[in-house]
Design an enzyme around this catalytic site. Sequence first.
Site, PDB file in Angstrom:
ATOM      1  N   LYS A 173      43.541  46.336  71.404  1.00  0.00           N
ATOM      2  CA  LYS A 173      44.828  45.740  71.950  1.00  0.00           C
ATOM      3  C   LYS A 173      45.217  47.149  70.693  1.00  0.00           C
ATOM      4  O   LYS A 173      45.440  46.438  69.562  1.00  0.00           O
ATOM      5  CB  LYS A 173      45.151  45.172  70.943  1.00  0.00           C
ATOM      6  CG  LYS A 173      46.117  44.493  71.771  1.00  0.00           C
ATOM      7  CD  LYS A 173      47.174  43.076  71.160  1.00  0.00           C
ATOM      8  CE  LYS A 173      47.439  43.300  69.189  1.00  0.00           C
ATOM      9  NZ  LYS A 173      49.250  44.048  69.115  1.00  0.00           N
ATOM     10  N   GLY A 226      44.840  46.985  59.462  1.00  0.00           N
ATOM     11  CA  GLY A 226      46.000  47.178  59.913  1.00  0.00           C
ATOM     12  C   GLY A 226      45.839  46.186  58.286  1.00  0.00           C
ATOM     13  O   GLY A 226      45.700  46.597  57.858  1.00  0.00           O
ATOM     14  N   THR A 230      46.649  40.567  57.277  1.00  0.00           N
ATOM     15  CA  THR A 230      46.325  40.010  59.172  1.00  0.00           C
ATOM     16  C   THR A 230      44.556  40.323  58.309  1.00  0.00           C
ATOM     17  O   THR A 230      44.338  39.064  58.810  1.00  0.00           O
ATOM     18  CB  THR A 230      46.819  41.092  59.448  1.00  0.00           C
ATOM     19  OG1 THR A 230      48.083  41.637  59.906  1.00  0.00           O
ATOM     20  CG2 THR A 230      46.701  41.234  61.012  1.00  0.00           C
ATOM     21  N   GLU A 248      39.434  47.457  57.695  1.00  0.00           N
ATOM     22  CA  GLU A 248      40.126  48.741  57.508  1.00  0.00           C
ATOM     23  C   GLU A 248      41.618  48.439  56.656  1.00  0.00           C
ATOM     24  O   GLU A 248      42.611  47.598  57.660  1.00  0.00           O
ATOM     25  CB  GLU A 248      40.121  50.248  58.085  1.00  0.00           C
ATOM     26  CG  GLU A 248      38.810  50.719  58.236  1.00  0.00           C
ATOM     27  CD  GLU A 248      38.034  50.801  57.434  1.00  0.00           C
ATOM     28  OE1 GLU A 248      38.638  50.843  56.329  1.00  0.00           O
ATOM     29  OE2 GLU A 248      36.853  50.524  57.453  1.00  0.00           O
ATOM     30  N   CYS A 282      47.621  54.846  54.445  1.00  0.00           N
ATOM     31  CA  CYS A 282      47.050  53.799  54.185  1.00  0.00           C
ATOM     32  C   CYS A 282      46.285  54.893  52.832  1.00  0.00           C
ATOM     33  O   CYS A 282      46.708  54.228  52.243  1.00  0.00           O
ATOM     34  CB  CYS A 282      45.774  52.778  55.043  1.00  0.00           C
ATOM     35  SG  CYS A 282      44.710  53.472  55.678  1.00  0.00           S
ATOM     36  N   GLU A 383      51.448  47.236  48.474  1.00  0.00           N
ATOM     37  CA  GLU A 383      51.534  48.151  49.785  1.00  0.00           C
ATOM     38  C   GLU A 383      53.513  47.735  49.729  1.00  0.00           C
ATOM     39  O   GLU A 383      53.653  47.068  50.410  1.00  0.00           O
ATOM     40  CB  GLU A 383      50.289  48.004  50.398  1.00  0.00           C
ATOM     41  CG  GLU A 383      50.797  48.967  51.204  1.00  0.00           C
ATOM     42  CD  GLU A 383      49.510  49.368  52.149  1.00  0.00           C
ATOM     43  OE1 GLU A 383      49.821  48.079  52.574  1.00  0.00           O
ATOM     44  OE2 GLU A 383      49.007  49.847  53.013  1.00  0.00           O
TER      45      GLU A 383
HETATM   46  O1  TXE Z   1      50.326  45.567  59.947  1.00  0.00           O
HETATM   47  P1  TXE Z   1      49.732  43.923  61.282  1.00  0.00           P
HETATM   48  P2  TXE Z   1      52.413  45.282  60.644  1.00  0.00           P
HETATM   49  C1  TXE Z   1      50.606  46.994  56.292  1.00  0.00           C
HETATM   50  C2  TXE Z   1      51.731  47.933  55.482  1.00  0.00           C
HETATM   51  C3  TXE Z   1      52.237  46.849  56.478  1.00  0.00           C
HETATM   52  C4  TXE Z   1      52.113  45.894  56.503  1.00  0.00           C
HETATM   53  C5  TXE Z   1      52.336  45.020  57.060  1.00  0.00           C
HETATM   54  O2  TXE Z   1      51.292  47.145  54.297  1.00  0.00           O
HETATM   55  O3  TXE Z   1      53.525  46.957  56.159  1.00  0.00           O
HETATM   56  O4  TXE Z   1      50.447  45.837  57.175  1.00  0.00           O
HETATM   57  O5  TXE Z   1      51.785  45.855  58.762  1.00  0.00           O
HETATM   58  C6  TXE Z   1      47.635  42.850  65.341  1.00  0.00           C
HETATM   59  N1  TXE Z   1      44.980  38.803  64.797  1.00  0.00           N
HETATM   60  N2  TXE Z   1      49.772  48.201  57.290  1.00  0.00           N
HETATM   61  O6  TXE Z   1      52.531  43.491  60.218  1.00  0.00           O
HETATM   62  O7  TXE Z   1      50.362  42.920  61.673  1.00  0.00           O
HETATM   63  C7  TXE Z   1      48.771  43.412  64.956  1.00  0.00           C
HETATM   64  O8  TXE Z   1      49.586  43.341  66.733  1.00  0.00           O
HETATM   65  C8  TXE Z   1      44.686  39.363  65.583  1.00  0.00           C
HETATM   66  C9  TXE Z   1      48.887  49.639  56.725  1.00  0.00           C
HETATM   67  O9  TXE Z   1      52.817  46.306  61.526  1.00  0.00           O
HETATM   68  O10 TXE Z   1      48.512  43.804  60.039  1.00  0.00           O
HETATM   69  C10 TXE Z   1      48.467  45.428  64.922  1.00  0.00           C
HETATM   70  O11 TXE Z   1      47.782  45.640  66.480  1.00  0.00           O
HETATM   71  N3  TXE Z   1      46.138  41.092  65.510  1.00  0.00           N
HETATM   72  C11 TXE Z   1      47.816  49.794  57.927  1.00  0.00           C
HETATM   73  C12 TXE Z   1      47.870  44.648  64.163  1.00  0.00           C
HETATM   74  O12 TXE Z   1      47.561  43.762  64.319  1.00  0.00           O
HETATM   75  C13 TXE Z   1      46.990  41.238  64.640  1.00  0.00           C
HETATM   76  C14 TXE Z   1      48.485  49.740  58.835  1.00  0.00           C
HETATM   77  C15 TXE Z   1      48.197  45.550  62.537  1.00  0.00           C
HETATM   78  O13 TXE Z   1      49.380  44.945  62.262  1.00  0.00           O
HETATM   79  C16 TXE Z   1      46.729  39.017  63.992  1.00  0.00           C
HETATM   80  C17 TXE Z   1      49.366  49.237  59.464  1.00  0.00           C
HETATM   81  C18 TXE Z   1      45.967  38.320  64.671  1.00  0.00           C
HETATM   82  N4  TXE Z   1      46.544  36.905  63.659  1.00  0.00           N
HETATM   83  C19 TXE Z   1      50.221  48.128  58.230  1.00  0.00           C
HETATM   84  N5  TXE Z   1      48.007  40.079  63.902  1.00  0.00           N
HETATM   85  C20 TXE Z   1      46.661  50.538  57.075  1.00  0.00           C
HETATM   86  N6  TXE Z   1      45.484  49.622  56.989  1.00  0.00           N
HETATM   87  O14 TXE Z   1      46.936  51.451  57.637  1.00  0.00           O
HETATM   88  C21 TXE Z   1      48.458  41.576  63.656  1.00  0.00           C
HETATM   89  N7  TXE Z   1      47.673  41.818  64.502  1.00  0.00           N
END
Ligand code: TXE
Length: 479
Positions: A173, A226, A230, A248, A282, A383
């Site tokens: 996904k 992500g 999460t 990660e 990140c 962050e």
């Molecule tokens: O990320 P999410 P978001 C950080 C950054 C950002 C914050 C939130 O600080 O502001 O995270 O971003 C999926 N079960 N990073 O809300 O939610 C979601 O659909 C399974 C750092 O956009 O973590 C997406 O595909 N999956 C980062 C993925 O998780 C779930 C990059 C990431 O989304 C889920 C992005 C669940 N319950 C944001 N909830 C990095 N490390 O590079 C969400 N998702």
Amino acid sequence: MNIQNYINGQYTNPISNEWIDNYNPSNGEIYGQIPNSSKDDVEAAYKAAKSAFKQWSQTPIEERSRIMLRISELIEANLERLAEAESKDNGKPLWLAKAVDIPRASSNFRFFANAITQFASESHESVGLNAVNYTLRQPIGVVGCISPWNLPLYLFSWKIAPAIAAGNCVVAKPSEVTPMTAYLLGEICTKAGLPNGVLNIVHGLGGSTGQAIVEHSDIKAISFTGGTTTGAHIARVAAPMFKKLSLELGGKNPNIIFADCDYEDMLTTTIRSSFGNQGQICLCGSRIFVEKSIYEQFKTDFVNVIKNQKVGHPMAEETKIGALVSKPHLEKVLNYVEIAKEEGGKVLYGGHKLTIEGHENGYYMEPTIIEVSTDECRVNQEEIFGPVVTIMPFETEEEVLAMANKVNYGLSATIWTNDLKRTMRMTKELQAGIVWVNTWLMRDLRTPFGGVKDSGVGREGGFEALRFFTEPKNVCIKY
Ligand code: TXE
């Protein structure tokens, strides 16, 4: 344009026929819809993966590798189209998608297509016992890959490539915010001859579609990139099912600048490590610590260069900084500027939302430099994940090391110095999964990639990824 799920090699609508709007960050307009997939879609994807597994896991390595090389080539051949899709979906400058995101997605497939041909396991002769042990590295079965929006195809393929190279089948996904290039990947995989069901892509929200993947009792491993919140939630859901997890997560990385560094090189790279991809990486060095003797000089030079970094429409050639990924994200980042001010931070440059002529509803903001007087303030600890950096001076190595490590995150760190002994001391002491010295984001795909503390668990990259996506089995033969 409506995009569809890719299940068993076919593009299909979500079973419920529910859809989510997809926004173009450069102008704030809805330009398409994506499936709001439910548990049923995830189940269909799982079933397809499950039925493809036996054959795929038995497919000779060389054949798997050949198919993956074809995927890599087709990504390259579709560079323009994929880069345009990425830029439109994410808001990143088109040149950046062309130079980094799409070439790297192609490299990911090429790298793991080659790596799998070199992947070997250990054997141990039990001397004096007439026995030999060897380790079978077997694919896990059906695995889940969940990726974020900042480097969409780059990170999506970074997970999928090692998973399928190792013989697994995948339910994947992409982020609901940037689904487009993952959608296009389906067609490329079919063209490359990837057997139906080896890769299945379901689109939808994290809390429902993503959650259904994590909760699925027969998806035995989850590779996730992500946010830290999460990641912690996924770990809680997956732990009672004893799933293998690679997480990660976020970062709040120090960029430590000593007076003896190669100044010009440092300055140029620091612009990139601060504001590259709108600061939405990140690995960005969002906390800049500068040795006191060059602090004033650095401040002046840094602000002067930033002033000339053009913020603009992602498709415009002269754009250095494009749009942020979404409206809520822009608001979150802007809110941190307010928090900084309340905490006594001094905005040296930027801090405002920007309006670009002709694209007034796009999600643009100025690159922002905040001078802080303490490393313990929120903008220095949390962050932000946008074009915002903090800067502050330091006097000694011990002092800066303590500040660098005094955060919950531990993904990467950068040091700028020409002092070898200091380099050796600091690289050992920094709490981070990756330390760059006199460079930033220089990647060799064979190296372990990941973080410590709240930045996650597990490592991706090279054989680490192939180890994650396989289950080691000890076989002991007595003769
Ligand atoms: O990320 P999410 P978001 C950080 C950054 C950002 C914050 C939130 O600080 O502001 O995270 O971003 C999926 N079960 N990073 O809300 O939610 C979601 O659909 C399974 C750092 O956009 O973590 C997406 O595909 N999956 C980062 C993925 O998780 C779930 C990059 C990431 O989304 C889920 C992005 C669940 N319950 C944001 N909830 C990095 N490390 O590079 C969400 N998702």
